[in-house]
Design a protein around this motif. Structure first.
Motif: not given
Length: 228
Positions: A158-166, A218-221
């Motif tokens: 939700x915070x955009x810090x990691x990608x959604x994974x199963x 992680x997704x947020x640089x």
């Protein structure tokens, strides 16, 4: 008649004294059982051979644990309770950054595999077979931890810090990525891996694995994985 759950039966037997009046120190016995199950597999492991190795009567061992299956349950619970506590600490304690908590859980998972590589070997086999044993592991350890871990992951997504994974994908990344090298020691040696003999070496290995996993999800640089 109500069917008794495997771990409930194990716990009930564990509280009592052996019927012969002799004492069993459960720690070394359960550690030896883990090694025996890892070496021979469930079907190949002999309780009678284990009792001879430990200089304990076969009758006494059966009196304490009831059957080979109940001994398996008790041995796995003996080991997995340690990593269960580690994940509860990572997900239940407040005041920590969520990504730091996730990293801590991964590090502890790898360190657990260093302490109990035989559990990794057992699970590599048992995970492919539908049996009361794998269902015991999932119902006793994986499912109860999942809500806390899932909530942690959901907050990070939700915070955009990691990608959604199963959930299963991340489960196997965490439980297998840095653990299999510790369990497959012969293959690791043949591949030229340096031995991990000291606590400092194991800690560095665990932190490296955690950082590699987190770098991949992680997704947020602006919020890099802890430790980078």
């Amino acid at each position: 008649m109500k069917r008794e759950r495997p771990h409930e039966c194990t716990t009930a037997r564990g509280r009592g004294r052996p019927r012969t009046g002799e004492e069993i120190d459960p720690g070394p016995l359960l550690e030896a059982a883990l090694h025996a199950f890892a070496d021979a597999g469930y079907e190949g492991m002999s309780v009678r051979a284990l009792s001879r190795r430990l200089h304990i009567s076969h009758a006494l061992l059966i009196a304490r644990y009831g059957s080979k299956e109940q001994l398996w349950f008790a041995a796995m619970e003996h080991a997995l309770t340690e990593v269960e506590r580690a994940w509860r600490a990572a997900t239940d304690e407040g005041g920590h950054d969520d990504l730091t908590a996730l990293r801590s859980g991964i590090v502890r998972q790898v360190l657990f595999a260093a302490s109990y590589p035989q559990v990794v070997r057992i699970m590599n086999h048992e995970g492919a077979i539908d049996s009361p044993r794998i269902r015991f592991i999932v119902e006793r350890f994986v499912d109860p931890l999942r809500p806390g871990v899932q909530a942690l992951l959901d907050r990070l997504v939700t915070a955009g810090r990691i990608r959604a994974l199963p959930y299963a994908t991340l489960h196997f990344l965490i439980t297998s990525a840095g653990s299999i090298q510790l369990a497959a020691s012969v293959e690791a040696r043949l591949l030229g891996a340096d031995p991990l003999d000291t606590p400092d070496e194991l800690q560095r290995h665990a932190e490296t694995i955690a950082d590699i996993i987190l770098s991949g999800i992680t997704t947020d640089p602006d919020n890099p994985p802890p430790g980078r």
